[in-house]
Scaffold this motif. Structure first.
Motif, PDB file in Angstrom:
ATOM      1  N   ILE A 190       0.841  -1.319  -0.068  1.00 14.55           N
ATOM      2  CA  ILE A 190      -0.090   0.111   0.075  1.00 14.55           C
ATOM      3  C   ILE A 190       0.993   1.273  -0.173  1.00 14.55           C
ATOM      4  O   ILE A 190       0.751   2.082  -0.832  1.00 14.55           O
ATOM      5  N   ILE A 191       1.869   1.216   0.725  1.00 13.90           N
ATOM      6  CA  ILE A 191       2.814   2.376   1.091  1.00 13.90           C
ATOM      7  C   ILE A 191       3.548   2.719  -0.359  1.00 13.90           C
ATOM      8  O   ILE A 191       3.299   3.858  -0.898  1.00 13.90           O
ATOM      9  N   ILE A 192       3.967   1.521  -1.078  1.00 16.11           N
ATOM     10  CA  ILE A 192       4.394   1.779  -2.400  1.00 16.11           C
ATOM     11  C   ILE A 192       3.848   2.458  -3.288  1.00 16.11           C
ATOM     12  O   ILE A 192       4.071   3.224  -4.019  1.00 16.11           O
ATOM     13  N   ILE A 193       2.571   1.689  -3.409  1.00 14.23           N
ATOM     14  CA  ILE A 193       1.653   2.299  -4.628  1.00 14.23           C
ATOM     15  C   ILE A 193       1.152   3.604  -4.346  1.00 14.23           C
ATOM     16  O   ILE A 193       0.838   4.527  -5.171  1.00 14.23           O
ATOM     17  N   ILE A 194       0.625   3.970  -2.921  1.00 13.80           N
ATOM     18  CA  ILE A 194       0.438   5.514  -2.775  1.00 13.80           C
ATOM     19  C   ILE A 194       1.468   6.342  -3.178  1.00 13.80           C
ATOM     20  O   ILE A 194       1.233   7.205  -3.651  1.00 13.80           O
ATOM     21  N   THR A 195       2.576   5.956  -2.752  1.00 12.47           N
ATOM     22  CA  THR A 195       3.731   6.945  -2.931  1.00 12.47           C
ATOM     23  C   THR A 195       3.879   7.074  -4.660  1.00 12.47           C
ATOM     24  O   THR A 195       3.952   8.222  -5.129  1.00 12.47           O
ATOM     25  N   ILE A 196       3.895   5.903  -5.134  1.00 11.04           N
ATOM     26  CA  ILE A 196       4.029   6.147  -6.840  1.00 11.04           C
ATOM     27  C   ILE A 196       2.787   6.723  -7.389  1.00 11.04           C
ATOM     28  O   ILE A 196       2.972   7.636  -8.173  1.00 11.04           O
ATOM     29  N   LEU A 197       1.828   6.611  -6.722  1.00 14.30           N
ATOM     30  CA  LEU A 197       0.416   7.110  -7.333  1.00 14.30           C
ATOM     31  C   LEU A 197       0.584   8.575  -7.054  1.00 14.30           C
ATOM     32  O   LEU A 197       0.108   9.559  -8.054  1.00 14.30           O
ATOM     33  N   LEU A 198       0.901   9.218  -5.786  1.00 13.80           N
ATOM     34  CA  LEU A 198       0.909  10.564  -5.586  1.00 13.80           C
ATOM     35  C   LEU A 198       2.037  11.366  -6.420  1.00 13.80           C
ATOM     36  O   LEU A 198       1.863  12.381  -6.917  1.00 13.80           O
ATOM     37  N   PHE A 210     -10.139   9.708  -1.099  1.00 18.01           N
ATOM     38  CA  PHE A 210     -10.305   8.296  -0.510  1.00 18.01           C
ATOM     39  C   PHE A 210     -10.706   7.341  -1.599  1.00 18.01           C
ATOM     40  O   PHE A 210     -10.091   6.328  -1.685  1.00 18.01           O
ATOM     41  N   ILE A 211     -11.932   7.504  -2.360  1.00 14.47           N
ATOM     42  CA  ILE A 211     -12.226   6.574  -3.191  1.00 14.47           C
ATOM     43  C   ILE A 211     -11.289   6.380  -4.371  1.00 14.47           C
ATOM     44  O   ILE A 211     -11.216   5.415  -5.038  1.00 14.47           O
ATOM     45  N   ALA A 212     -10.780   7.613  -4.919  1.00 14.35           N
ATOM     46  CA  ALA A 212      -9.763   7.453  -5.944  1.00 14.35           C
ATOM     47  C   ALA A 212      -8.605   6.802  -5.662  1.00 14.35           C
ATOM     48  O   ALA A 212      -8.149   5.716  -6.657  1.00 14.35           O
ATOM     49  N   PHE A 213      -8.182   6.981  -4.394  1.00 17.37           N
ATOM     50  CA  PHE A 213      -6.922   6.050  -4.184  1.00 17.37           C
ATOM     51  C   PHE A 213      -7.165   4.448  -3.664  1.00 17.37           C
ATOM     52  O   PHE A 213      -6.365   3.640  -4.107  1.00 17.37           O
ATOM     53  N   SER A 214      -8.472   4.357  -2.913  1.00 14.75           N
ATOM     54  CA  SER A 214      -8.612   2.955  -2.710  1.00 14.75           C
ATOM     55  C   SER A 214      -9.069   2.208  -3.999  1.00 14.75           C
ATOM     56  O   SER A 214      -8.981   0.926  -3.714  1.00 14.75           O
ATOM     57  N   THR A 215      -9.524   2.873  -4.955  1.00 20.67           N
ATOM     58  CA  THR A 215      -9.841   1.848  -6.158  1.00 20.67           C
ATOM     59  C   THR A 215      -8.582   1.135  -6.706  1.00 20.67           C
ATOM     60  O   THR A 215      -8.653  -0.015  -7.090  1.00 20.67           O
ATOM     61  N   TYR A 216      -7.201   1.749  -6.408  1.00 21.42           N
ATOM     62  CA  TYR A 216      -6.138   1.087  -7.035  1.00 21.42           C
ATOM     63  C   TYR A 216      -5.672  -0.332  -6.499  1.00 21.42           C
ATOM     64  O   TYR A 216      -5.189  -1.044  -6.995  1.00 21.42           O
ATOM     65  N   ALA A 217      -6.546  -0.821  -5.390  1.00 19.47           N
ATOM     66  CA  ALA A 217      -5.906  -1.818  -4.629  1.00 19.47           C
ATOM     67  C   ALA A 217      -6.169  -2.945  -5.475  1.00 19.47           C
ATOM     68  O   ALA A 217      -5.430  -3.930  -4.978  1.00 19.47           O
ATOM     69  N   VAL A 218      -7.114  -3.052  -6.356  1.00 16.33           N
ATOM     70  CA  VAL A 218      -7.354  -4.388  -7.065  1.00 16.33           C
ATOM     71  C   VAL A 218      -6.605  -4.616  -8.634  1.00 16.33           C
ATOM     72  O   VAL A 218      -6.945  -5.471  -9.010  1.00 16.33           O
ATOM     73  N   ILE A 219      -6.069  -3.399  -8.943  1.00 14.66           N
ATOM     74  CA  ILE A 219      -5.431  -3.306 -10.206  1.00 14.66           C
ATOM     75  C   ILE A 219      -4.012  -4.036 -10.115  1.00 14.66           C
ATOM     76  O   ILE A 219      -3.168  -3.599  -9.565  1.00 14.66           O
ATOM     77  N   PRO A 220      -3.813  -5.196 -10.827  1.00 10.23           N
ATOM     78  CA  PRO A 220      -2.410  -5.967 -10.666  1.00 10.23           C
ATOM     79  C   PRO A 220      -1.617  -5.097 -11.698  1.00 10.23           C
ATOM     80  O   PRO A 220      -1.881  -4.645 -13.062  1.00 10.23           O
ATOM     81  N   PHE A 221      -0.361  -4.806 -11.276  1.00  6.65           N
ATOM     82  CA  PHE A 221       0.357  -4.090 -12.383  1.00  6.65           C
ATOM     83  C   PHE A 221       1.762  -5.099 -12.811  1.00  6.65           C
ATOM     84  O   PHE A 221       2.723  -4.675 -13.378  1.00  6.65           O
ATOM     85  N   GLY A 222       1.552  -6.554 -12.362  1.00  5.33           N
ATOM     86  CA  GLY A 222       2.966  -7.228 -12.688  1.00  5.33           C
ATOM     87  C   GLY A 222       2.529  -8.678 -12.481  1.00  5.33           C
ATOM     88  O   GLY A 222       1.349  -8.888 -11.482  1.00  5.33           O
ATOM     89  N   PRO A 223       3.292  -9.661 -13.115  1.00  7.01           N
ATOM     90  CA  PRO A 223       2.834 -11.023 -12.660  1.00  7.01           C
ATOM     91  C   PRO A 223       3.289 -11.352 -11.038  1.00  7.01           C
ATOM     92  O   PRO A 223       3.911 -10.442 -10.534  1.00  7.01           O
ATOM     93  N   GLN A 224       2.990 -12.703 -10.684  1.00  8.05           N
ATOM     94  CA  GLN A 224       3.479 -12.847  -9.478  1.00  8.05           C
ATOM     95  C   GLN A 224       5.143 -13.244  -9.401  1.00  8.05           C
ATOM     96  O   GLN A 224       5.817 -13.550 -10.309  1.00  8.05           O
ATOM     97  N   VAL A 225       5.707 -12.686  -8.471  1.00 10.37           N
ATOM     98  CA  VAL A 225       7.139 -12.544  -8.176  1.00 10.37           C
ATOM     99  C   VAL A 225       7.569 -13.435  -6.800  1.00 10.37           C
ATOM    100  O   VAL A 225       6.782 -13.511  -6.026  1.00 10.37           O
TER     101      VAL A 225
END
Lengths: 167, 343
Positions: free
Chosen positions: B14-22, B88-103
């Motif tokens: 979550i922290i990584i995604i929020i930072t990248i998104l902001l 809140f809604i704009a940022f929480s939507t991103y939770a389910v979008i995959p940006f890469g395969p399993q690592v």
């Protein structure tokens, strides 16, 4: 008390407190807002019980659709926000009798139904089962409900157009 | 993996995604200004830092230092709450979008998505339908007729275009046999992208996404010549910035959704034929996702500075009489594809 129980009681508390506030508040806009939390609480309980599809549809239909329409009605009605709505109590005896009968019926249903034991621990999606039940076992009721909604829509449109014709 | 490990890994994601998104939101604003400058034969911002690269930070400081004005007629509490709902809604939507395969990191298999839920697509739809609240409440609570009109327009627009958006997604769900975003991306292996299989659905979804994010040519909620600023007329300082951030975050999410549903997500056709190592493949696939989202964002901005705004009746006619039948047509097409080719 496990984490599961804590979350359950949290959602139950949110639902009950906000539902109580909906019927007691004197400001109609505030009532609409408390209703938002009630719907969220119910959706949370659905999700906790493993009913993922119902939980999200609860949000989409009730919070995203119906409550928006209620807010529309409130916002477009002139000076409705300053009106104090009456929320006292009258006819206590009759109300108590009706509520007693209703609660009794609910309780008998609750006690006589064979519930699924240990729900929510299995993370299997419920969508395929719901889908096949809707188009196989309950297809007639499903179609009838669709027609009912269509009738309501046509009726609403014809009522809305009537005033224009009179002019 | 126990519960606490799971919570820790999710928190890190979550922290990584929020930072990248902001960060990407603030730079998206800069790119919007740069692209608009190119479209109008100007230079654009070029004073703060090299090529104007520090402009976003200057903007944020300026907005932070501005006075926050709340109008006399406003409902104070809701007026302050509305931008937070939008964010809140704009940022929480991103939770389910995959940006890469399993690592695999330290031997633990980690999925590159915050929450891999069975009903991911429905979750996004549900949250977009909640997105109406931020704008509607902002419009109503400001106590100004311009704001109210903007809020009402926005709700009517979003409810109308949600219909064709939902039906376009139904076509994708039919071919993927799942509502899980990762399964949808996996179903688009190779060149089996949904944009190629269902071109009509791709177009209707993209247009609906433009309308849902209130972008030009659908930005009637804030039409400057008629409504001053629409729903955010009475907002200033960081509260205004909140709506601004939410709009750009929504743009990124809409692009990411288009890429996930129609452009194959992180998939690169025939990359497994090249015989690259696992790590390199994964990095290339994440890069592919970023590039695809970037191209969609460019199209969003490009359209804004090229196409004029619709009139309100044109908007409603397009939504109900063109987009809705087209998305139904696409659903039938997708059903035929599944029936004939057993996709």
């Amino acid at each position: 008390m496990s984490l599961y129980d804590v979350i359950f009681y949290l959602f139950a508390l949110v639902t009950l407190v906000s539902a109580f506030m909906v019927v007691t508040t004197k400001n109609i806009v505030h009532a609409a807002f408390y209703l938002l939390f009630t719907f969220f609480g119910v959706a949370g309980i659905y999700a906790l019980l493993g009913a993922d599809f119902i939980a999200v549809v609860q949000l989409m239909v009730y919070v995203g659709g119906i409550l928006v329409l209620i807010l529309f009605g409130v916002m477009l009605t002139n000076k409705i926000t300053n009106v104090q709505i009456r929320s006292g109590s009258t006819n206590l005896v009759a109300a108590a009798v009706v509520i007693g009968i209703f609660a009794g019926a609910l309780l008998t249903m609750m006690l006589n139904t064979r519930w699924l034991v240990n729900p929510g621990k299995t993370l299997i999606t419920t969508i395929p089962q719901i889908g096949s039940l809707l188009v196989k076992q309950y297809v007639l009721i499903f179609e009838l409900l669709g027609i009912l909604l269509l009738i309501a829509l046509v009726g609403a449109a014809s009522i809305a157009r009537k005033e224009e014709r009179e002019k | 993996m126990n519960v606490w490990q799971l919570i820790l890994i999710t928190l890190v994601k979550i922290i990584i995604i929020i930072t990248i998104l902001l960060l990407s939101v603030s730079y998206l604003v800069l790119f919007e200004r740069k692209i608009s400058a190119w479209a109008q034969n100007r230079y654009g911002p070029n004073r703060v830092g090299y090529w104007g690269l520090l402009q976003p930070f200057a903007d944020v400081f300026k907005l932070l230092l501005k006075e926050d004005i709340v109008p006399e007629a406003a409902n104070k509490f809701i007026h302050s709450l509305a931008p937070f709902i939008a964010l809140f809604i704009a940022f929480s939507t991103y939770a389910v979008i995959p940006f890469g395969p399993q690592v695999k990191i330290f031997g633990e298999p980690i999925k590159l998505v915050v929450a891999d839920v069975n009903i991911g697509v429905l979750y996004v739809l549900a949250l977009t339908s909640l997105g109406v609240y931020g704008i509607t409440l902002a419009g109503w609570s400001s106590g100004s007729k311009y704001s109210l009109l903007g809020g009402v327009r926005s709700s009517a627009q979003m409810i109308s275009y949600e219909v064709s958006m939902g039906f376009s997604i139904a076509g994708v769900l039919l071919t993927a046999h799942s509502l899980r975003p990762i399964a949808i991306v996996n179903a688009q292996y190779g060149w089996m992208w949904n944009a190629i299989l269902q071109p009509i659905g791709f177009i209707t979804f993209t247009v609906a996404a433009f309308a849902e994010t209130n972008r030009m040519p659908f930005d009637l909620p804030e039409a400057e010549p008629e409504l001053v600023g629409g729903y955010h007329t009475e907002y200033s300082s960081m509260k205004f910035a909140g709506f601004f951030l939410a709009e750009y975050a929504n743009m990124i999410i809409a692009s990411a959704m288009i890429v996930t549903l129609y452009l194959g997500g992180w998939q690169i056709p025939y990359i497994d034929k090249l015989g690259l190592s696992m790590g390199l493949t994964t990095i290339l696939q994440i890069l592919a996702f970023v590039v695809k989202v970037g191209i969609m964002l460019f199209i969003f901005i490009w359209v804004r500075w090229t196409v004029p705004r619709f009139r309100y009746d044109q908007l409603m006619n397009l939504g109900w009489k063109v987009m809705f039948p087209l998305s139904l047509l696409n659903l039938i097409w997708a059903a035929l594809l599944v029936m004939i080719f057993n996709l």
